[in-house]
Design a protein around this motif. Structure first.
Motif, PDB file in Angstrom:
ATOM      1  N   ALA A 162       0.844  -1.196   0.000  1.00 38.80           N
ATOM      2  CA  ALA A 162       0.000   0.000   0.000  1.00 38.80           C
ATOM      3  C   ALA A 162       0.879   1.246   0.000  1.00 38.80           C
ATOM      4  O   ALA A 162       1.788   1.392   0.825  1.00 38.80           O
ATOM      5  CB  ALA A 162      -0.911  -0.004   1.225  1.00 38.80           C
ATOM      6  N   GLY A 163       0.621   2.132  -0.952  1.00 33.45           N
ATOM      7  CA  GLY A 163       1.406   3.354  -1.062  1.00 33.45           C
ATOM      8  C   GLY A 163       2.715   3.193  -1.801  1.00 33.45           C
ATOM      9  O   GLY A 163       3.420   4.185  -2.034  1.00 33.45           O
ATOM     10  N   LEU A 164       3.065   1.961  -2.180  1.00 33.37           N
ATOM     11  CA  LEU A 164       4.332   1.722  -2.880  1.00 33.37           C
ATOM     12  C   LEU A 164       4.151   1.487  -4.371  1.00 33.37           C
ATOM     13  O   LEU A 164       5.142   1.476  -5.111  1.00 33.37           O
ATOM     14  CB  LEU A 164       5.060   0.518  -2.258  1.00 33.37           C
ATOM     15  N   VAL A 165       2.914   1.267  -4.814  1.00 30.20           N
ATOM     16  CA  VAL A 165       2.636   1.038  -6.234  1.00 30.20           C
ATOM     17  C   VAL A 165       1.486   1.946  -6.657  1.00 30.20           C
ATOM     18  O   VAL A 165       0.687   2.385  -5.816  1.00 30.20           O
ATOM     19  CB  VAL A 165       2.288  -0.442  -6.523  1.00 30.20           C
ATOM     20  N   PRO A 166       1.350   2.251  -7.954  1.00 28.94           N
ATOM     21  CA  PRO A 166       0.252   3.106  -8.406  1.00 28.94           C
ATOM     22  C   PRO A 166      -1.104   2.462  -8.121  1.00 28.94           C
ATOM     23  O   PRO A 166      -1.222   1.241  -7.975  1.00 28.94           O
ATOM     24  CB  PRO A 166       0.499   3.219  -9.917  1.00 28.94           C
ATOM     25  N   ALA A 167      -2.132   3.301  -8.068  1.00 24.65           N
ATOM     26  CA  ALA A 167      -3.481   2.811  -7.770  1.00 24.65           C
ATOM     27  C   ALA A 167      -3.961   1.808  -8.804  1.00 24.65           C
ATOM     28  O   ALA A 167      -4.749   0.906  -8.479  1.00 24.65           O
ATOM     29  CB  ALA A 167      -4.445   3.995  -7.685  1.00 24.65           C
ATOM     30  N   TRP A 168      -3.497   1.952 -10.039  1.00 22.41           N
ATOM     31  CA  TRP A 168      -3.967   1.057 -11.112  1.00 22.41           C
ATOM     32  C   TRP A 168      -3.176  -0.257 -11.185  1.00 22.41           C
ATOM     33  O   TRP A 168      -3.510  -1.139 -11.951  1.00 22.41           O
ATOM     34  CB  TRP A 168      -3.863   1.763 -12.470  1.00 22.41           C
ATOM     35  N   CYS A 169      -2.127  -0.377 -10.396  1.00 24.87           N
ATOM     36  CA  CYS A 169      -1.273  -1.576 -10.461  1.00 24.87           C
ATOM     37  C   CYS A 169      -2.028  -2.794  -9.945  1.00 24.87           C
ATOM     38  O   CYS A 169      -2.600  -2.777  -8.848  1.00 24.87           O
ATOM     39  CB  CYS A 169      -0.009  -1.358  -9.644  1.00 24.87           C
ATOM     40  N   ARG A 170      -2.016  -3.861 -10.708  1.00 25.48           N
ATOM     41  CA  ARG A 170      -2.589  -5.131 -10.264  1.00 25.48           C
ATOM     42  C   ARG A 170      -1.529  -5.909  -9.505  1.00 25.48           C
ATOM     43  O   ARG A 170      -0.413  -6.105 -10.006  1.00 25.48           O
ATOM     44  CB  ARG A 170      -3.091  -5.941 -11.458  1.00 25.48           C
ATOM     45  N   GLN A 171      -1.855  -6.363  -8.305  1.00 28.90           N
ATOM     46  CA  GLN A 171      -0.894  -7.078  -7.467  1.00 28.90           C
ATOM     47  C   GLN A 171      -1.210  -8.577  -7.470  1.00 28.90           C
ATOM     48  O   GLN A 171      -2.331  -8.983  -7.168  1.00 28.90           O
ATOM     49  CB  GLN A 171      -0.939  -6.542  -6.034  1.00 28.90           C
ATOM     50  N   LEU A 172      -0.204  -9.370  -7.809  1.00 31.05           N
ATOM     51  CA  LEU A 172      -0.309 -10.833  -7.780  1.00 31.05           C
ATOM     52  C   LEU A 172       0.535 -11.306  -6.603  1.00 31.05           C
ATOM     53  O   LEU A 172       1.767 -11.329  -6.681  1.00 31.05           O
ATOM     54  CB  LEU A 172       0.187 -11.432  -9.088  1.00 31.05           C
ATOM     55  N   LEU A 173      -0.114 -11.675  -5.503  1.00 29.43           N
ATOM     56  CA  LEU A 173       0.585 -11.930  -4.253  1.00 29.43           C
ATOM     57  C   LEU A 173       0.336 -13.345  -3.755  1.00 29.43           C
ATOM     58  O   LEU A 173      -0.796 -13.820  -3.758  1.00 29.43           O
ATOM     59  CB  LEU A 173       0.123 -10.929  -3.179  1.00 29.43           C
ATOM     60  N   GLY A 174       1.395 -14.002  -3.330  1.00 25.32           N
ATOM     61  CA  GLY A 174       1.266 -15.307  -2.691  1.00 25.32           C
ATOM     62  C   GLY A 174       1.855 -16.446  -3.494  1.00 25.32           C
ATOM     63  O   GLY A 174       2.097 -16.329  -4.700  1.00 25.32           O
ATOM     64  N   PRO A 175       2.117 -17.584  -2.826  1.00 23.52           N
ATOM     65  CA  PRO A 175       2.770 -18.721  -3.479  1.00 23.52           C
ATOM     66  C   PRO A 175       2.001 -19.320  -4.644  1.00 23.52           C
ATOM     67  O   PRO A 175       2.575 -20.047  -5.455  1.00 23.52           O
ATOM     68  CB  PRO A 175       2.913 -19.738  -2.342  1.00 23.52           C
ATOM     69  N   GLN A 176       0.688 -19.038  -4.746  1.00 27.61           N
ATOM     70  CA  GLN A 176      -0.059 -19.566  -5.895  1.00 27.61           C
ATOM     71  C   GLN A 176       0.443 -18.980  -7.212  1.00 27.61           C
ATOM     72  O   GLN A 176       0.148 -19.514  -8.277  1.00 27.61           O
ATOM     73  CB  GLN A 176      -1.563 -19.294  -5.744  1.00 27.61           C
ATOM     74  N   TYR A 177       1.239 -17.908  -7.141  1.00 21.76           N
ATOM     75  CA  TYR A 177       1.812 -17.295  -8.345  1.00 21.76           C
ATOM     76  C   TYR A 177       3.298 -17.636  -8.514  1.00 21.76           C
ATOM     77  O   TYR A 177       3.986 -17.016  -9.324  1.00 21.76           O
ATOM     78  CB  TYR A 177       1.646 -15.773  -8.291  1.00 21.76           C
ATOM     79  N   ALA A 178       3.797 -18.592  -7.761  1.00 22.66           N
ATOM     80  CA  ALA A 178       5.228 -18.924  -7.809  1.00 22.66           C
ATOM     81  C   ALA A 178       5.655 -19.304  -9.220  1.00 22.66           C
ATOM     82  O   ALA A 178       4.953 -20.049  -9.921  1.00 22.66           O
ATOM     83  CB  ALA A 178       5.534 -20.067  -6.844  1.00 22.66           C
ATOM     84  N   LEU A 179       6.804 -18.793  -9.627  1.00 17.14           N
ATOM     85  CA  LEU A 179       7.321 -19.035 -10.972  1.00 17.14           C
ATOM     86  C   LEU A 179       8.143 -20.324 -10.971  1.00 17.14           C
ATOM     87  O   LEU A 179       9.377 -20.307 -10.920  1.00 17.14           O
ATOM     88  CB  LEU A 179       8.172 -17.845 -11.429  1.00 17.14           C
ATOM     89  N   LEU A 180       7.450 -21.445 -11.032  1.00 16.71           N
ATOM     90  CA  LEU A 180       8.111 -22.744 -11.026  1.00 16.71           C
ATOM     91  C   LEU A 180       8.123 -23.331 -12.427  1.00 16.71           C
ATOM     92  O   LEU A 180       7.148 -23.209 -13.173  1.00 16.71           O
ATOM     93  CB  LEU A 180       7.387 -23.713 -10.082  1.00 16.71           C
ATOM     94  N   ARG A 181       9.209 -23.996 -12.756  1.00 15.00           N
ATOM     95  CA  ARG A 181       9.312 -24.641 -14.061  1.00 15.00           C
ATOM     96  C   ARG A 181       8.336 -25.826 -14.162  1.00 15.00           C
ATOM     97  O   ARG A 181       7.967 -26.418 -13.151  1.00 15.00           O
ATOM     98  CB  ARG A 181      10.743 -25.134 -14.275  1.00 15.00           C
ATOM     99  N   PRO A 182       7.903 -26.172 -15.374  1.00 15.67           N
ATOM    100  CA  PRO A 182       6.925 -27.266 -15.544  1.00 15.67           C
ATOM    101  C   PRO A 182       7.401 -28.593 -14.964  1.00 15.67           C
ATOM    102  O   PRO A 182       6.578 -29.433 -14.596  1.00 15.67           O
ATOM    103  CB  PRO A 182       6.767 -27.357 -17.070  1.00 15.67           C
ATOM    104  N   GLN A 183       8.723 -28.778 -14.869  1.00 18.08           N
ATOM    105  CA  GLN A 183       9.241 -30.038 -14.316  1.00 18.08           C
ATOM    106  C   GLN A 183       8.723 -30.292 -12.904  1.00 18.08           C
ATOM    107  O   GLN A 183       8.559 -31.442 -12.486  1.00 18.08           O
ATOM    108  CB  GLN A 183      10.780 -30.027 -14.295  1.00 18.08           C
ATOM    109  N   PHE A 184       8.475 -29.226 -12.150  1.00 18.60           N
ATOM    110  CA  PHE A 184       8.019 -29.421 -10.769  1.00 18.60           C
ATOM    111  C   PHE A 184       6.567 -29.895 -10.734  1.00 18.60           C
ATOM    112  O   PHE A 184       6.202 -30.733  -9.901  1.00 18.60           O
ATOM    113  CB  PHE A 184       8.212 -28.135  -9.967  1.00 18.60           C
ATOM    114  N   ALA A 185       5.744 -29.367 -11.617  1.00 22.39           N
ATOM    115  CA  ALA A 185       4.372 -29.874 -11.700  1.00 22.39           C
ATOM    116  C   ALA A 185       4.370 -31.330 -12.149  1.00 22.39           C
ATOM    117  O   ALA A 185       3.615 -32.158 -11.630  1.00 22.39           O
ATOM    118  CB  ALA A 185       3.559 -29.017 -12.664  1.00 22.39           C
ATOM    119  N   ALA A 186       5.239 -31.657 -13.104  1.00 22.69           N
ATOM    120  CA  ALA A 186       5.296 -33.034 -13.605  1.00 22.69           C
ATOM    121  C   ALA A 186       5.785 -33.998 -12.536  1.00 22.69           C
ATOM    122  O   ALA A 186       5.370 -35.160 -12.501  1.00 22.69           O
ATOM    123  CB  ALA A 186       6.207 -33.092 -14.829  1.00 22.69           C
ATOM    124  N   ALA A 187       6.687 -33.529 -11.665  1.00 18.81           N
ATOM    125  CA  ALA A 187       7.261 -34.402 -10.641  1.00 18.81           C
ATOM    126  C   ALA A 187       6.443 -34.416  -9.357  1.00 18.81           C
ATOM    127  O   ALA A 187       6.758 -35.167  -8.439  1.00 18.81           O
ATOM    128  CB  ALA A 187       8.693 -33.964 -10.323  1.00 18.81           C
TER     129      ALA A 187
END
Length: 331
Positions: A162-187
């Motif tokens: 809050a107060g660190l990004v513009p009002a229009w900025c969409r925030q994607l927060l939390g581990p559900q957005y983790a940038l994991l390679r497909p190998q991890f889903a496959a394994a």
């Protein structure tokens, strides 16, 4: 769509920023995007790896010797991000260098910025060309000028941007957005739990491991005298002690030393991991792998503490607090 990335790797910074950007870039390219990386020539940069993964890359000139760098005005020094020195050059110079690299490569639809050393001033100077900006952050310690902000770590408390990004900025927060390679889903294993027996151990302390926690973990194993325990040791691309550690592993029949390893396969096979926090936290969690974790930078503490409270890992403390005896006792 054309997407540019500004991220650095080095012995000081580690490899995590570039590696998570590579996960995103690989997926974007699979969906038809053209990807382009810009990074500073620092000791331990990953330019060769980026190109091996099939992405275009431009390396900015290495930093000048400290004696030749212009000193920043006092008010600018006070406003600088906590990790400003990671750029190696003053932020206006880095922004200008990045802008030139982008202009030389043509127009881009998105600029992805994953760097603790830049803030809204740097981002705003690059936005003047009209491109959209995605910022990847973990710290919430400085303002950003971006359209999207991605922070995959557990958020306690919520609303910390809050107060660190513009009002229009969409925030994607939390581990559900983790940038994991497909190998991890496959394994990812079937929904069965490990039974608590430890027959295979994985040791990985990140791309550079400048505190040599890998060496301490090997010493801890020697103290335990568990010759029946199979051990996989992974050395990162920026580890300055690679030869020394490979020599340490060579006479140990139960220890296998890996470089450029398939981390998903090793994590799936392991019963327990010893390692650092950071991106690896969510890779281990995806595969249900218990872990003894050491924080190797101050910015890893909040996530490690929150994850420990939720039972995701066991936090042993900061690197400067850890000894081989500490690791042996935890094991």
């Amino acid at each position: 769509m054309r997407v540019a990335f500004r991220a650095d790797a080095s012995v000081q910074i580690g490899s995590g920023h570039v590696m998570r950007c590579l996960s995103l870039a690989d997926e974007l390219r699979a969906r038809g995007a053209e990807t382009y990386f810009i990074g500073r020539t620092l000791p331990g940069h990953l330019g060769a790896l980026i190109r091996e993964r099939g992405h275009l890359a431009a390396l900015l000139p290495p930093p000048a010797p400290l004696a030749l760098l212009p000193s920043a005005p006092a008010e600018e020094e006070g406003d600088a991000p906590a990790h400003a020195e990671w750029l190696g050059v003053p932020w206006p110079q880095d922004a200008a260098d990045t802008a030139r690299a982008l202009q030389a490569a043509g127009d881009f639809d998105w600029l992805v910025v994953d760097h603790y050393a830049v803030d809204a001033r740097w981002e705003n100077s690059l936005r003047r060309t009209g491109r959209s900006t995605l910022v990847i952050d973990d710290l919430a310690d400085r303002p950003h000028d971006c359209d999207l902000l991605l922070d995959v770590n557990l958020q306690e408390p919520e609303g910390r941007y809050a107060g660190l990004v513009p009002a229009w900025c969409r925030q994607l927060l939390g581990p559900q957005y983790a940038l994991l390679r497909p190998q991890f889903a496959a394994a990812r294993p079937a929904p069965t739990r490990r039974d608590g027996r430890v027959a295979r151990l994985l040791i990985f302390f990140g791309g550079s491991d400048h505190d040599n926690l890998t060496g301490q973990a090997l010493t801890a194993l020697a103290q335990l005298g568990r010759d029946d325990l199979a051990v996989d040791v992974v050395l990162g691309a920026s580890n300055p002690r690679r030869s020394e550690l490979e020599a340490l592993c060579a006479p140990l029949p139960q220890v296998t030393c890996h470089f450029n390893a398939d981390m998903a396969a090793l994590m799936a096979a392991a019963d327990l991991a010893i390692g650092a926090a950071g991106v690896t936290t969510w890779e281990r969690a995806c595969l249900g792998l218990p872990a003894l974790v050491v924080t190797i930078a101050a910015n890893q503490r909040p996530t490690a503490a929150c994850a420990a409270r939720r039972g995701i890992l066991t936090w042993l403390g900061d690197a400067h607090e850890i000894t081989a005896a500490t690791l042996a006792a935890a094991l």
